[in-house]
Motif scaffolding. Structure first.
Motif, short mmCIF file in Angstrom:
data_model
loop_
_atom_site.label_atom_id
_atom_site.label_comp_id
_atom_site.label_asym_id
_atom_site.label_seq_id
_atom_site.Cartn_x
_atom_site.Cartn_y
_atom_site.Cartn_z
N SER A 677 39.42 35.53 38.33
CA SER A 677 39.81 35.02 39.94
C SER A 677 38.91 33.82 40.36
O SER A 677 37.67 33.87 39.74
CB SER A 677 39.52 36.42 40.80
OG SER A 677 39.60 36.18 42.10
N TYR A 690 39.64 40.12 38.03
CA TYR A 690 40.69 39.44 37.44
C TYR A 690 41.80 39.15 38.12
O TYR A 690 42.31 39.96 38.76
CB TYR A 690 40.64 40.14 35.83
CG TYR A 690 39.50 39.89 34.76
CD1 TYR A 690 38.41 40.95 35.08
CD2 TYR A 690 39.45 38.97 34.13
CE1 TYR A 690 37.51 40.78 34.18
CE2 TYR A 690 38.32 38.92 33.48
CZ TYR A 690 37.42 39.69 33.38
OH TYR A 690 36.23 39.52 32.51
N LEU A 691 42.79 38.13 37.94
CA LEU A 691 43.65 37.90 38.38
C LEU A 691 44.97 38.70 37.84
O LEU A 691 45.04 38.79 36.66
CB LEU A 691 44.12 36.38 38.58
CG LEU A 691 43.32 35.43 39.57
CD1 LEU A 691 43.76 34.01 39.42
CD2 LEU A 691 43.42 36.00 41.13
N ARG A 796 46.27 36.06 46.42
CA ARG A 796 45.99 36.61 45.11
C ARG A 796 46.03 37.85 45.21
O ARG A 796 45.70 38.65 45.99
CB ARG A 796 44.71 36.10 44.62
CG ARG A 796 43.38 36.31 44.98
CD ARG A 796 42.28 35.73 44.89
NE ARG A 796 41.22 36.29 45.09
CZ ARG A 796 40.74 35.98 46.74
NH1 ARG A 796 41.37 35.39 47.77
NH2 ARG A 796 39.64 36.70 47.27
N GLU A 798 44.24 40.98 42.51
CA GLU A 798 43.02 40.91 41.53
C GLU A 798 43.11 42.39 41.06
O GLU A 798 43.55 43.26 41.82
CB GLU A 798 41.77 40.39 42.18
CG GLU A 798 41.61 39.14 42.60
CD GLU A 798 40.46 38.63 43.39
OE1 GLU A 798 39.74 39.70 43.76
OE2 GLU A 798 40.23 37.51 43.39
N GLU A 818 36.51 37.29 36.86
CA GLU A 818 37.62 36.34 37.58
C GLU A 818 38.02 35.31 36.99
O GLU A 818 37.78 34.90 35.85
CB GLU A 818 36.69 35.91 38.76
CG GLU A 818 36.05 34.56 38.82
CD GLU A 818 35.30 34.17 39.91
OE1 GLU A 818 35.71 34.03 41.10
OE2 GLU A 818 33.98 33.99 39.67
#
Length: 832
Positions: A677, A690-691, A796, A798, A818
């Motif tokens: 992210s 994390y996306l 976003r 995540e 991320e």
């Protein structure tokens, strides 16, 4: 005398008037009192006029006790033909024959003893000894130079030990002609400790070449009117351990048979040649002997010999460890070292080898010198005979080495000496070669590998560490050939040119498995790009084969597995604080030729604190300044907000070999790893988010079809990492009201949790959290004009690890990472 060496020093103190009439009764009494010289005289007188079986048996025993092997051989030859002969007499007859150089005849009597007493391993060892005589006579040829020391007397001199600028040794030499005190065993003076200086006469010739001073009695505090012998000093010379008859502070004690047993005593130096009060060690006893101490180089272990109850034979070797300043209970070195015979005179060398003398292992005759080493877990390596010229058919014992292991001294009663037992110096004219045989893929040592040493025409077996050792002369080369079942042969060469006697040569021989298929690769940390040590790699198959043993990576991160034909495999690498790295469809099915498959595995950390050997602060700074991301096939162009194909330099489109999906330069998902992210971890929150590349219709929270591949990837990750609890966090940009954005983001996060739960992921492992516009990754807050790219960075979804089902300490729960590669989705109706 030394075969039952404890009794070498034992003083027969029961003298008294002998009231019995008849020489047989008187001779038996002398035997019982250990007065073998007197018994021999009487039995010879008896046998001059009477053929008495008991006299013959005891006469043979008496000659054996005083180490008169020619006479012992003659009388045992008479005894074994008597109806009263016992199996042990056949063993002793064979031993005397071997001591006198008649191994061919001895073999016949050893075999008879083995047939009569198959449970006693001594007979088997000695029978083998005759078969190995030629090997033992040649194995160390040219390795040692041996020389009789000039200070030997016509009596017994033995047990040398390095001390200060010379040696302390035991001797029967009589230096007090006014009062002559002798012991009845041999009629010789009692043993005392002596000290002698020596100098190296030719330093250019290396160690050895000694010039000796004049022997002097070592210490008035230690030497007594009884036996004092077999000394050992601490490395700094401040502590002494020695053997003495059971005599302390002017008082002697005896066992129930009236015999003064041996004990080990201890003293500390008070300087200027003075020693403090003597202490008897706690495992001494009046009922058995404890003798021949040897202190380890670090002072924590004391090795010694004893005939205490519970041993394997006559004298066994024991070790006592120092615990909180006190010596612990003795531990027997076990059946690998101790035999039904006698193991005596241990010496703890500085390289942790234990040297000792034995008449129970395969040797040249009498006592031979062997060495062993501690394998751990109270187990010992199989003892190895030093061979000729250190060992001979005579008694060879009480060896010591200098700290370099290149020179030393030992005792022997071999022919050509000055007295009975003489002290000999030796020096090595060769260096130790250590050969390691190991698996070239796993780097695991190969215990049991066979190494043929061409220059010695000898095959040796690798120990538990995959090693063999042998001595080799300088300025020479030797071919080495290693082999092992299921491996291809390997070879190397050992050369000692340009080395000195104080060097050690190490040679490594890797062996590759003789297999048709295997797989190898490296486990990487996906964040740092570094190989991972300590990762566990497992291998599953679809063809019903037994599961392979898991592999733990070294600092190189490498792993290796052997594969079977016609199978497909799944590789999985795991480590605490990381998401598992998976490689599927690793197949040998349909392959006709041997092949090594290559599969690298990448593990994504859940938190910057989970990465070993890395400073979290430096990692945070590195992540903040990291350049544009890229994959093996694409790179991100921040100026156009587009993923570009590395080969064509055009916007990426379609599915790439790493599994990632692109649509006109926009990353749609795919691949096994997730993108970090834009929200970077901090020292306060080291979690790595994390996306999830999922998109929603305007003002909607339901899951669109184009989000399914990304959610399927997350579902698989959760199935492979069942220990983690994750948070699904949804974020909006700053446009719109705070309340509206909060509710919308919460609904979107809950829709992802609902989808995962419907697919079988436990709700207890999922947390939905809408953040609205509260956690931005840039300065685009309310009423601040920003580009669509900047707003998109904040819009976003995540996920991150917030806990684990098997955490013991919740405060140490490992979290996640991320990604700054976000697709820009223009909001045409937004006010900024």
């Amino acid at each position: 005398m030394r075969i039952f060496i404890t009794s070498v020093f034992i003083l027969a103190t029961a003298f008294g008037a002998i009231a019995q009439s008849g020489k047989l009764k008187l001779a038996q009494q002398k035997m019982d009192n250990l007065d073998y010289i007197g018994a021999i005289e009487l039995y010879n007188q008896i046998l001059e006029s009477h053929d008495d079986p008991t006299a013959k048996i005891n006469l043979a025993e008496a000659y054996r006790k005083i180490n008169d092997t020619p006479n012992a051989e003659f009388w045992y030859g008479q005894v074994v033909r008597l109806p009263q002969a016992e199996p042990i007499h056949k063993l002793y007859y064979g031993m005397m024959l071997q001591r006198n150089g008649k191994c061919d005849i001895a073999r016949e009597w050893y075999q008879q003893y083995v047939d009569l007493t198959p449970s006693d391993q001594r007979g088997r060892y000695l029978l083998r000894a005759c078969d190995y005589e030629d090997e033992l006579m040649t194995k160390s040829a040219g390795i040692f130079e041996v020389e009789n020391c000039s200070f030997n007397s016509s009596s017994d001199d033995f047990s040398p030990y390095f001390y200060k600028a010379g040696l302390v040794f035991s001797s029967e030499r009589d230096t007090n002609p006014i009062i002559r005190r002798t012991h009845t065993w041999t009629g010789n003076p009692f043993l005392e400790l002596y000290y002698i200086d020596f100098k190296q006469s030719n330093k250019d010739a290396g160690c050895g070449n000694y010039t000796f001073g004049r022997p002097e009695k070592f210490s008035n505090e230690i030497n007594t009117k009884y036996h004092d012998a077999s000394v050992s000093f601490s490395r700094n010379g401040e502590e002494v351990f020695f053997t003495r008859n059971n005599f302390l502070d002017g008082k002697k004690e005896q066992d129930d048979a009236g015999i003064m047993r041996l004990k080990i005593f201890y003293a500390r130096s008070e300087g200027e040649g003075k020693w403090g009060p003597l202490q008897s060690l706690p495992f001494n006893s009046n009922e058995y002997s404890v003798a021949h101490p040897s202190i380890s180089a670090d002072g924590t272990k004391l090795y010694f010999a004893s005939d205490m109850p519970g041993g394997f034979g006559g004298m066994d070797l024991y070790v006592s460890e120092k615990e909180s300043g006190r010596w612990g209970p003795p531990l027997n070195l076990g059946p690998e070292v101790n035999t039904e015979g006698h193991e005596i005179f241990p010496y703890a060398a500085i390289d942790n080898k234990i040297y000792f003398a034995s008449d129970g292992h395969v040797g040249l005759g009498g006592l031979d010198i062997f060495f062993t080493s501690d394998k751990g877990g109270r187990t010992w390596a199989t003892p190895e005979n030093l061979g000729y010229p250190i060992n001979t058919i005579a008694d060879d014992f009480s060896i010591v080495f200098n700290e370099q292991g290149t020179c030393g001294f030992f005792a022997s009663d071999r022919q050509g000496g000055v007295g009975r037992d003489d002290i000999y110096s030796f020096k090595k004219t060769a260096i130790t070669v250590e050969v390691l045989v190991y698996d070239e893929k796993t780097e695991v040592p190969l215990e049991g590998a066979t190494v043929y040493v061409a220059c010695k025409k000898d095959s040796m077996t690798a120990d538990a560490d995959g090693k063999i050792r042998f001595d080799m002369k300088l300025d020479a080369c030797c071919d080495l050939y290693a082999s092992m079942k299921d491996y291809r042969p390997g070879e190397s060469e050992a050369c000692t040119y340009d080395l000195t006697l104080s060097d050690k040569l190490e040679v490594k021989i890797p062996l590759g498995r003789a297999t048709e298929f295997d797989v190898e690769g490296i486990v990487f940390d996906n964040l740092t790009g570094l190989p991972m040590a300590g990762a566990t790699v497992t291998l599953e198959n679809d063809c019903g084969k037994p599961l392979a043993e898991s592999f733990r990576t070294s600092q190189t991160g490498r792993y290796y597995f052997k594969l079977d034909k016609d199978c497909c495999y799944k590789l999985k690498a795991t480590q605490e604080g990381y998401f598992a790295g998976i490689a599927e469809n690793v197949c040998t099915r349909g392959k006709e030729e041997s092949e090594t498959l290559k599969e690298n595995l990448y593990l994504q950390p859940t938190s910057i604190t989970a990465i070993p050997g890395q400073d979290p602060g430096k990692l945070i700074d590195k992540m903040k300044t990291k350049g544009a991301p890229e994959t093996s096939y694409t790179y991100y162009d921040p100026t156009t907000d587009t993923w570009m194909d590395k080969d064509t330099r055009l916007p990426a489109d379609g599915k790439y070999p790493d599994g990632k999906m692109y649509e006109k330069g926009v990353l749609k998902g795919g691949g096994d790893d997730f993108v970090e992210s834009p929200k970077k971890p901090t020292a306060e929150d080291p979690t790595i988010p994390y996306l999830l590349h999922i998109y929603y219709d305007f003002d909607q929270a339901y899951i669109r079809e184009d989000a399914i591949p990304e959610l399927t990837k997350l579902h698989k990750l959760l199935e492979e990492n069942t220990q983690y609890i994750i948070e699904i966090g949804s974020h909006t940009d700053a446009r719109g009201s705070n309340h509206y954005n909060q509710r919308l983001s919460q609904r979107r996060a809950e829709s992802v949790v609902r989808w995962l739960s419907d697919k079988g992921i436990s709700r207890s492992r999922l947390v939905a959290r809408g953040y609205g516009e509260t956690v931005n990754v840039n300065d685009c807050v309310n009423n601040v004009p920003c580009s669509e790219r900047e707003h998109q960075m904040n819009r976003r979804t995540e996920f991150k690890v917030i806990g684990c089902t098997n955490c013991i300490d919740p405060s140490k729960t490992l979290l996640s990472k991320e990604n700054k590669n976000v697709r820009v989705d223009e909001c045409k109706s937004c006010p900024f």
